[in-house]
Design an enzyme around this catalytic site. Sequence first.
Site, mmCIF file in Angstrom:
data_model
loop_
_atom_site.group_PDB
_atom_site.id
_atom_site.type_symbol
_atom_site.label_atom_id
_atom_site.label_comp_id
_atom_site.label_asym_id
_atom_site.label_seq_id
_atom_site.Cartn_x
_atom_site.Cartn_y
_atom_site.Cartn_z
ATOM 1 C CB VAL A 17 -0.960 -0.003 1.216
ATOM 2 C CG1 VAL A 17 -1.796 1.262 1.218
ATOM 3 C CG2 VAL A 17 -1.861 -1.233 1.179
ATOM 4 C CD GLU A 132 -13.852 5.153 3.170
ATOM 5 O OE1 GLU A 132 -14.505 6.116 3.578
ATOM 6 O OE2 GLU A 132 -14.318 3.991 3.115
ATOM 7 C CB VAL A 135 -13.632 -1.488 6.421
ATOM 8 C CG1 VAL A 135 -14.625 -2.610 6.145
ATOM 9 C CG2 VAL A 135 -13.375 -1.369 7.903
ATOM 10 C CB ILE A 139 -15.597 -0.596 -1.132
ATOM 11 C CG1 ILE A 139 -15.188 -1.761 -2.033
ATOM 12 C CG2 ILE A 139 -17.105 -0.370 -1.207
ATOM 13 C CD1 ILE A 139 -15.753 -3.107 -1.590
ATOM 14 N N GLY A 190 -0.957 -15.637 -5.188
ATOM 15 C CA GLY A 190 -0.666 -14.446 -4.387
ATOM 16 C C GLY A 190 -1.900 -13.852 -3.721
ATOM 17 C CD GLU A 193 -0.224 -11.897 3.528
ATOM 18 O OE1 GLU A 193 0.988 -12.045 3.777
ATOM 19 O OE2 GLU A 193 -0.704 -10.866 3.035
ATOM 20 C CG ASP A 204 -8.613 -9.276 7.315
ATOM 21 O OD1 ASP A 204 -7.743 -8.399 7.402
ATOM 22 O OD2 ASP A 204 -9.552 -9.231 6.485
ATOM 23 C CE LYS A 208 -10.448 -6.160 5.967
ATOM 24 N NZ LYS A 208 -10.291 -7.159 4.885
HETATM 25 N N1 NAP Z 1 -2.382 -4.927 0.971
HETATM 26 C C1 NAP Z 1 -3.627 -4.479 0.812
HETATM 27 O O1 NAP Z 1 -4.234 -4.660 -0.240
HETATM 28 C C2 NAP Z 1 -4.316 -3.723 1.915
HETATM 29 C C3 NAP Z 1 -5.644 -3.285 1.751
HETATM 30 C C4 NAP Z 1 -6.279 -2.543 2.765
HETATM 31 C C5 NAP Z 1 -5.569 -2.277 3.935
HETATM 32 N N2 NAP Z 1 -4.296 -2.742 4.084
HETATM 33 C C6 NAP Z 1 -3.592 -2.435 5.328
HETATM 34 O O2 NAP Z 1 -2.499 -1.576 5.025
HETATM 35 C C7 NAP Z 1 -1.422 -1.823 5.913
HETATM 36 C C8 NAP Z 1 -0.163 -2.149 5.120
HETATM 37 O O3 NAP Z 1 -0.365 -3.324 4.343
HETATM 38 P P1 NAP Z 1 0.678 -3.769 3.220
HETATM 39 O O4 NAP Z 1 0.038 -4.889 2.497
HETATM 40 O O5 NAP Z 1 1.142 -2.581 2.433
HETATM 41 O O6 NAP Z 1 1.882 -4.328 4.127
HETATM 42 P P2 NAP Z 1 3.372 -4.681 3.677
HETATM 43 O O7 NAP Z 1 3.450 -4.845 2.196
HETATM 44 O O8 NAP Z 1 3.828 -5.780 4.553
HETATM 45 O O9 NAP Z 1 4.222 -3.360 4.042
HETATM 46 C C9 NAP Z 1 4.510 -2.973 5.334
HETATM 47 C C10 NAP Z 1 5.535 -1.843 5.303
HETATM 48 O O10 NAP Z 1 5.704 -1.323 6.629
HETATM 49 C C11 NAP Z 1 7.075 -1.399 7.002
HETATM 50 N N3 NAP Z 1 7.086 -1.793 8.420
HETATM 51 C C12 NAP Z 1 6.390 -2.799 9.003
HETATM 52 N N4 NAP Z 1 6.657 -2.865 10.323
HETATM 53 C C13 NAP Z 1 7.545 -1.879 10.562
HETATM 54 C C14 NAP Z 1 8.194 -1.439 11.739
HETATM 55 N N5 NAP Z 1 8.002 -2.021 12.916
HETATM 56 N N6 NAP Z 1 9.033 -0.373 11.631
HETATM 57 C C15 NAP Z 1 9.230 0.220 10.445
HETATM 58 N N7 NAP Z 1 8.643 -0.143 9.296
HETATM 59 C C16 NAP Z 1 7.804 -1.200 9.364
HETATM 60 C C17 NAP Z 1 7.719 -2.427 6.108
HETATM 61 O O11 NAP Z 1 9.092 -2.111 5.962
HETATM 62 P P3 NAP Z 1 10.082 -3.000 4.979
HETATM 63 O O12 NAP Z 1 9.630 -2.675 3.591
HETATM 64 O O13 NAP Z 1 11.444 -2.507 5.260
HETATM 65 O O14 NAP Z 1 9.841 -4.432 5.369
HETATM 66 C C18 NAP Z 1 6.912 -2.255 4.815
HETATM 67 O O15 NAP Z 1 7.465 -1.227 4.019
HETATM 68 C C19 NAP Z 1 -1.925 -2.949 6.844
HETATM 69 O O16 NAP Z 1 -2.494 -2.365 7.989
HETATM 70 C C20 NAP Z 1 -2.971 -3.615 6.022
HETATM 71 O O17 NAP Z 1 -3.930 -4.293 6.819
HETATM 72 C C21 NAP Z 1 -3.662 -3.449 3.104
#
Ligand code: NAP
Length: 431
Positions: A17, A132, A135, A139, A190, A193, A204, A208
């Site tokens: 994200v 926003e 959840v 959307i 993909g 996870e 999860d 929400k």
């Molecule tokens: N993926 C989706 O489609 C989606 C949709 C809606 C909401 N979300 C929410 O958005 C958030 C991020 O999701 P994501 O999929 O983007 O996760 P992600 O790909 O795992 O990315 C997490 C990022 O945060 C950094 N990070 C994590 N823990 C850290 C810490 N303790 N200190 C410093 N940096 C830290 C990581 O650093 P590194 O890069 O160095 O590892 C990485 O850049 C979550 O809350 C998720 O529930 C995600």
Amino acid sequence: VSKKDELGVGLLGLGVVGGGVAKVLGQKADLFARQAGCVPVLRRVLVRDPAKRRPTDVPVALLTADPRAVLDDPDVRLVIEVMGGETPAVDYIREALEKGKAVVTANKEVMAKHGPELLALADKRGVDLLFEASVGGGIPLIAPFQRDLIANRITSVHAIINGTTNYILTRMAVEGLEFDAALRQAQELGYAEPDPDNDISGRDAAYKTAILASLAFRAVVHASDVHYEGISRLAPRDFRYARELGYAIKLLAIAKEEDGAVQARVHPAFVPDDWLLANVDGVFNAVQVDGDLVGRLLFYGKGAGAMPTTSAILANVMEAARNISAGRRNARLRLDAQKSIKPFDTIETRYYLRIWVPDRPGILAQIARVLGDRQISIASVIQKEADPDTQSAELVIMTHPARESDMQGALGEMGRLSAVTQIGNFVRVEA
Ligand SMILES: NC(=O)c1ccc[n+]([C@@H]2O[C@H](COP(=O)([O-])OP(=O)(O)OC[C@H]3O[C@@H](n4cnc5c(N)ncnc54)[C@H](OP(=O)(O)O)[C@@H]3O)[C@@H](O)[C@H]2O)c1
């Protein structure tokens, strides 16, 4: 843009994200200048490992592993939290709000566990806390509940809000796959996870659901108030029988308010074929809302992914930027702390039961007695299959509405009957 029209932004996280947000934020400078009167500019980006190679064009100089570089910078007036997890994310959000910075977050776990406390803090400090993207990804849900549906008394919310499990259930329904095979397929593509527990356990979706139920019923609903069950005990035959009976099986998030009490739960459910929700397949999400004025609504779209989620985050950034420009902030939805949470074992719903029994007379009478003793009445019984080798038959029973605690008691007792070889499964039936 002159320096004074810049809005300093700190980004916490540069993963799926965060990478999307960083990419698009820079492309939207004109839009922000025109619509908000200021342009968000990334000042620092917090990651775990600044040395990691990344598919983004964020200047390496902006990357830091030191949260102080973001939180102590007085020019960071808006923090976007997209790192995920409960801690340290919640601590960083709290500190940013304490320091008078606006916060935009995509973190469902933090909002489900700490939302009321953080929103109260944002109120006290006079800044926005917007969520926003927490959840339903792209959307729009949070804003409609807070604004567009405010005149309604919402009676129920039924939602498919986990794309991973919906993908798996779709494969099981369409291809007749076993759960394990469908999960493996989702992982290969993909969509799941490597450690899928958070999704397939229903956790999860429960986070929400807590957020949606709070907004829909203006009640304080914590993550721990939401009963959740996952999808791993479903079998291909359940999907076959559901289809014959006119239902799809979905992992449903259900929230209702009845007599001043709120119920919020996540579990597999039979969904009638004539509901649009029954046809929401693959990784798509959908949220069905029933309100006293508006009637039935359906929100449908991509619940995850870098760009859909960025769409929601940038909408929040725009709102915060406009408010900062105008020196105001959003009015907050007031939650009624008096509303009670209905204990899960007191809910009433219909049930589908699939039971293996010895293939001989008198069996059904014994099962009917166990159910009848607990005021559970049978709506229909079908004998699906007889297995001559084991001399057993499979019964599919649909019940009328019954109380959860009664059904759990009946399932326990039936499990001990010699008239029952095995309880194949039970699934709750909506509507
Ligand atoms: N993926 C989706 O489609 C989606 C949709 C809606 C909401 N979300 C929410 O958005 C958030 C991020 O999701 P994501 O999929 O983007 O996760 P992600 O790909 O795992 O990315 C997490 C990022 O945060 C950094 N990070 C994590 N823990 C850290 C810490 N303790 N200190 C410093 N940096 C830290 C990581 O650093 P590194 O890069 O160095 O590892 C990485 O850049 C979550 O809350 C998720 O529930 C995600």
